[in-house]
Write an enzyme that holds these catalytic residues in place. Structure first.
Site, mmCIF file in Angstrom:
data_model
loop_
_atom_site.group_PDB
_atom_site.id
_atom_site.type_symbol
_atom_site.label_atom_id
_atom_site.label_comp_id
_atom_site.label_asym_id
_atom_site.label_seq_id
_atom_site.Cartn_x
_atom_site.Cartn_y
_atom_site.Cartn_z
ATOM 1 N N PRO A 89 -9.876 12.663 -2.013
ATOM 2 C CA PRO A 89 -9.882 12.071 -3.401
ATOM 3 C C PRO A 89 -8.414 12.439 -3.916
ATOM 4 O O PRO A 89 -8.088 11.992 -5.046
ATOM 5 C CB PRO A 89 -11.139 12.812 -4.290
ATOM 6 C CG PRO A 89 -11.496 13.771 -3.347
ATOM 7 C CD PRO A 89 -11.157 13.539 -2.062
ATOM 8 N N GLU A 116 -15.461 21.421 0.646
ATOM 9 C CA GLU A 116 -14.741 21.387 -0.601
ATOM 10 C C GLU A 116 -13.239 21.091 -0.412
ATOM 11 O O GLU A 116 -12.558 20.311 -1.186
ATOM 12 C CB GLU A 116 -14.450 23.111 -1.009
ATOM 13 C CG GLU A 116 -14.164 23.354 -2.628
ATOM 14 C CD GLU A 116 -15.275 22.336 -3.438
ATOM 15 O OE1 GLU A 116 -14.898 22.010 -4.209
ATOM 16 O OE2 GLU A 116 -16.323 22.537 -3.194
ATOM 17 N N ARG A 154 -9.659 -6.265 9.594
ATOM 18 C CA ARG A 154 -9.791 -7.652 9.292
ATOM 19 C C ARG A 154 -8.235 -8.309 9.270
ATOM 20 O O ARG A 154 -8.379 -9.798 9.329
ATOM 21 C CB ARG A 154 -10.512 -8.090 8.254
ATOM 22 C CG ARG A 154 -10.141 -7.407 6.773
ATOM 23 C CD ARG A 154 -11.203 -7.622 5.813
ATOM 24 N NE ARG A 154 -11.696 -8.808 5.564
ATOM 25 C CZ ARG A 154 -10.859 -9.553 4.771
ATOM 26 N NH1 ARG A 154 -9.885 -9.237 4.035
ATOM 27 N NH2 ARG A 154 -11.237 -10.995 4.427
ATOM 28 N N ASP A 169 -7.670 -14.282 0.145
ATOM 29 C CA ASP A 169 -8.276 -13.107 -0.478
ATOM 30 C C ASP A 169 -7.846 -12.663 -1.746
ATOM 31 O O ASP A 169 -6.628 -13.012 -2.190
ATOM 32 C CB ASP A 169 -7.976 -11.855 0.702
ATOM 33 C CG ASP A 169 -8.617 -11.661 1.929
ATOM 34 O OD1 ASP A 169 -9.653 -12.497 1.859
ATOM 35 O OD2 ASP A 169 -8.632 -11.025 2.640
HETATM 36 N N1 ADE Z 1 -13.499 11.996 0.273
HETATM 37 C C1 ADE Z 1 -14.194 12.319 -0.969
HETATM 38 N N2 ADE Z 1 -14.131 11.441 -1.853
HETATM 39 C C2 ADE Z 1 -13.162 10.528 -1.319
HETATM 40 C C3 ADE Z 1 -12.310 9.538 -1.750
HETATM 41 N N3 ADE Z 1 -12.662 9.103 -3.493
HETATM 42 N N4 ADE Z 1 -11.447 8.744 -1.176
HETATM 43 C C4 ADE Z 1 -11.115 9.332 0.032
HETATM 44 N N5 ADE Z 1 -11.811 10.354 0.763
HETATM 45 C C5 ADE Z 1 -12.836 11.015 -0.138
#
Ligand code: ADE
Length: 240
Positions: A89, A116, A154, A169
């Protein structure tokens, strides 16, 4: 294209990779997807891949050793070192533009983490990019890696049948797609817009474009503003 996936849960990928477009693309040799289990590269007796964070705090951190060994092992299997991408994230958001760019690479190495997070030296030492599929937290990078694989494959030449082209798309021109309808003409009192039954292809194309604009404006004002800015820039007379 070759895609390596480094994960603690290779079994999670079995079903998504064995259906529909992803399955066909592998069978046709358009993409070679190779799964590696990071745990197999853990040197210690207990096959440890994570440890407590220096400085204290909750959770566990993925260790450098098994990850470097795993990456180096898969890299030795091909001529291309590949583009190393860690799913987290903390990464840059994945967009269709980024997907197109990735689809032009001969090899991707996707690293799906758990716990974590990763020891920072994995990113640093492997010179890896970090990528996120959205502003929310998943239990691990596996689902995110599957999203990247699906979106990239794809776009590879020959991956989609003639009937499903990527050219129309959503996002391919910076707008969301127009609404689609199929038989019957009326369902529970809801009619297909007359224009789609008119056979007038010029008018249909115009209607679809207007619907794309409308949808984008309503659902994604951020994309709409960017689209308008591009249109305005194109219409400005070029300065000498
Ligand atoms: N691992 C945990 N959450 C994630 C996300 N939002 N994007 C990519 N990898 C992740």
């Amino acid at each position: 294209m070759r895609i390596d996936v480094l994960t603690l849960f290779p079994e999670m990928f079995e079903s998504p990779l064995s259906h529909s477009i992803l399955r066909r693309a592998q069978q046709q040799g358009i993409v070679d997807i190779v799964l590696s289990n990071i745990r197999e590269y853990a040197a210690e007796r207990y096959r440890k891949v994570d440890d407590t964070p220096y400085g204290g705090g909750p959770g566990m951190v993925m260790m450098c050793g098994p990850m470097f060994d795993c990456v180096e092992h898969v890299q030795a299997q091909g001529a291309e070192p590949g583009r190393i991408i860690m799913l987290t994230p903390q990464g840059a958001p994945l967009t269709q533009e980024k997907v197109v760019e990735l689809s032009r690479s001969p090899r991707l190495i996707l690293i799906a983490g758990r716990y974590e997070g990763f020891d920072e030296r994995i990113r640093q030492g492997l010179d890896a990019e970090q990528m996120s599929i959205g502003d929310y937290v998943l239990s691990g990078g596996e689902l995110a890696a599957m999203v990247v694989i699906d979106a990239v494959v794809r776009l590879l030449d020959g991956a989609l049948g003639d009937e499903d082209s990527a050219a129309n798309d959503s996002f391919s021109d910076g707008l969301l797609e127009y609404p689609h309808y199929t038989r019957p003409e009326e369902f529970r009192g809801m009619r297909v817009p007359e224009i789609l039954l008119s056979g007038d292809h010029g008018k249909i194309a115009q209607w679809r474009h207007e619907q794309s604009l409308l949808r984008t404006q309503q659902q994604r004002p951020d994309l709409y503003a960017a689209y308008q800015a591009r249109q305005d820039a194109q219409q400005q007379p070029k300065k000498r």
